[in-house]
Scaffold this active site. Structure first.
Site, PDB file in Angstrom:
ATOM      1  N   ASP A  61       0.886  -1.169   0.000  1.00 19.99           N
ATOM      2  CA  ASP A  61       0.000   0.000   0.000  1.00 19.99           C
ATOM      3  C   ASP A  61       0.922   1.217   0.000  1.00 19.99           C
ATOM      4  O   ASP A  61       1.651   1.449   0.970  1.00 19.99           O
ATOM      5  CB  ASP A  61      -0.885  -0.015   1.254  1.00 19.99           C
ATOM      6  CG  ASP A  61      -1.830   1.180   1.300  1.00 19.99           C
ATOM      7  OD1 ASP A  61      -1.590   2.175   0.587  1.00 19.99           O
ATOM      8  OD2 ASP A  61      -2.807   1.126   2.067  1.00 19.99           O
ATOM      9  N   ASN A  94       3.596   3.996 -10.356  1.00 20.39           N
ATOM     10  CA  ASN A  94       2.352   4.069 -11.129  1.00 20.39           C
ATOM     11  C   ASN A  94       1.098   4.130 -10.263  1.00 20.39           C
ATOM     12  O   ASN A  94       0.117   4.760 -10.651  1.00 20.39           O
ATOM     13  CB  ASN A  94       2.283   2.843 -12.059  1.00 20.39           C
ATOM     14  CG  ASN A  94       0.878   2.604 -12.567  1.00 20.39           C
ATOM     15  OD1 ASN A  94       0.384   3.320 -13.433  1.00 20.39           O
ATOM     16  ND2 ASN A  94       0.198   1.600 -12.009  1.00 20.39           N
ATOM     17  N   TYR A 157      -5.883  16.847  -7.424  1.00 25.88           N
ATOM     18  CA  TYR A 157      -5.209  15.725  -8.097  1.00 25.88           C
ATOM     19  C   TYR A 157      -4.103  16.250  -9.020  1.00 25.88           C
ATOM     20  O   TYR A 157      -2.963  15.769  -8.985  1.00 25.88           O
ATOM     21  CB  TYR A 157      -6.254  14.931  -8.891  1.00 25.88           C
ATOM     22  CG  TYR A 157      -5.702  13.887  -9.824  1.00 25.88           C
ATOM     23  CD1 TYR A 157      -5.282  12.648  -9.338  1.00 25.88           C
ATOM     24  CD2 TYR A 157      -5.611  14.129 -11.199  1.00 25.88           C
ATOM     25  CE1 TYR A 157      -4.779  11.677 -10.204  1.00 25.88           C
ATOM     26  CE2 TYR A 157      -5.123  13.170 -12.057  1.00 25.88           C
ATOM     27  CZ  TYR A 157      -4.701  11.949 -11.563  1.00 25.88           C
ATOM     28  OH  TYR A 157      -4.204  11.002 -12.425  1.00 25.88           O
ATOM     29  N   ALA A 159      -2.564  19.047  -8.907  1.00 22.99           N
ATOM     30  CA  ALA A 159      -1.477  19.674  -8.140  1.00 22.99           C
ATOM     31  C   ALA A 159      -0.478  18.613  -7.666  1.00 22.99           C
ATOM     32  O   ALA A 159       0.738  18.835  -7.670  1.00 22.99           O
ATOM     33  CB  ALA A 159      -2.048  20.447  -6.959  1.00 22.99           C
ATOM     34  N   LYS A 161       0.148  15.774  -9.211  1.00 24.28           N
ATOM     35  CA  LYS A 161       0.885  15.299 -10.381  1.00 24.28           C
ATOM     36  C   LYS A 161       1.907  16.341 -10.824  1.00 24.28           C
ATOM     37  O   LYS A 161       3.006  15.990 -11.291  1.00 24.28           O
ATOM     38  CB  LYS A 161      -0.088  14.973 -11.517  1.00 24.28           C
ATOM     39  CG  LYS A 161      -1.009  13.774 -11.221  1.00 24.28           C
ATOM     40  CD  LYS A 161      -0.245  12.505 -10.935  1.00 24.28           C
ATOM     41  CE  LYS A 161      -1.086  11.249 -11.089  1.00 24.28           C
ATOM     42  NZ  LYS A 161      -0.342  10.019 -10.735  1.00 24.28           N
ATOM     43  N   ILE A 190      -7.391   7.716 -20.480  1.00 24.27           N
ATOM     44  CA  ILE A 190      -7.197   6.322 -20.908  1.00 24.27           C
ATOM     45  C   ILE A 190      -8.314   5.464 -20.301  1.00 24.27           C
ATOM     46  O   ILE A 190      -8.712   5.673 -19.157  1.00 24.27           O
ATOM     47  CB  ILE A 190      -5.834   5.760 -20.401  1.00 24.27           C
ATOM     48  CG1 ILE A 190      -4.688   6.745 -20.635  1.00 24.27           C
ATOM     49  CG2 ILE A 190      -5.545   4.395 -21.041  1.00 24.27           C
ATOM     50  CD1 ILE A 190      -4.308   7.000 -22.060  1.00 24.27           C
TER      51      ILE A 190
END
Ligand code: NAD
Length: 252
Positions: A61, A94, A157, A159, A161, A190
């Site tokens: 996790d 990932n 989200y 921010a 990345k 995707i």
């Protein structure tokens, strides 16, 4: 032949699973991590072995930084027992999930969860695994094209990345002396479980998003998996400290 070894977080489904399969087809051995999908991970391991590859699947996790020292010890042991190596070659950060919330409604809990998954996890996992990454290896972080364009509801989200992209550039400098290349990919929309699978499962959303993509369709996991295999290959070894937009030309 020496096979490179790639460790991919969140490999049991979605983009991570697809990256693992494309890398395996190119002769890369895989250490995949799963959070709760042990049986999906085992299926992936068998699929990799069916194409002549080799894989081990470990539980992780990425929000639980306290588990990272033990995870690193497990990776070290797995390298020795399963692969006859002391080090692995590629780390792909990932694992992650989307969060849709208008800024005005976003909570501190949501923010903390995004930080833990998308920033704190990759930072400290990379730090703990660095001694196990071979000199000349690669770290590949997964960003998002929401960094380049805006869509209401994705402020927090995106921010995270954006921070991952900056982190990648700084790490490229600090790890240069070990010849470790650090890059990021920035996928567009995707078809995966991401965001509740809306881009894949909701025809209206799919058609709307496709209209904004120069190539006229949304991305498929294969569009990212094969790009990642190419980026991690020696052919791309001079790419360092950069982010690859892989979106089919979304909202250009
Ligand atoms: P997905 O939901 O299909 O898969 C996400 C994977 O991450 C799963 O294997 C899940 O178990 C794992 N994961 C999530 N939280 C975790 C945690 N705390 N610890 C360990 N594993 C965890 O989504 P995906 O599309 O495959 O997303 C993969 C990455 O790509 C994510 O970082 C996501 O932000 C990014 N991304 C996705 C898209 C897209 O449109 N699908 C676009 C840009 C970026």
């Amino acid at each position: 032949m020496t096979h490179p070894i790639g460790l991919i977080t969140g490999a049991s489904r979605g983009l991570g699973r697809n990256m693992a399969l494309h890398l395996a087809k190119r002769g890369v051995h895989i250490i995949g991590t799963y959070r709760s999908g042990a049986s999906e991970a085992e299926t992936l391991r068998q699929e990799i072995e069916a194409v002549g590859g080799k894989a081990a699947m470990l539980a992780l996790d990425v929000t639980d930084t306290t588990s990272f020292p033990a995870f690193a010890a497990t990776v070290s042991e797995t390298l020795k027992t399963e692969f006859g190596r002391d080090r692995f070659d590629y780390l792909v950060n990932n694992a992650g999930n989307g969060l849709f919330s208008n800024f005005i409604d976003a909570t501190e809990e949501q923010f903390a969860s995004l930080v833990a998954t998308h920033l704190q996890g990759p930072v400290f996992l990379t730090q703990k695994l660095l001694p196990l990454i071979a000199d000349g290896g690669r770290v590949l972080n997964v960003s998002s094209s929401f960094v380049r364009f805006t869509l209401p509801g994705y402020s927090l989200y995106a921010a995270m990345k954006a921070a991952v992209e900056v982190l990648s550039r700084y790490l490229a400098v600090e790890l240069g002396e070990r010849q470790i290349r650090v890059n990021a990919i920035s996928p567009g929309a995707i078809e995966t479980d991401f965001g509740g699978g809306a881009v894949r499962d909701d025809e209206g959303v799919n058609a709307f998003v496709a209209k904004g993509i120069a190539l006229g369709r949304v991305g498929l996991p294969d569009d990212i998996g094969c790009a990642v295999a190419a980026i991690l290959s020696d052919d791309m070894a001079w790419a360092n400290g950069t982010t690859f937009d892989i979106s089919g030309g979304q909202l250009l």
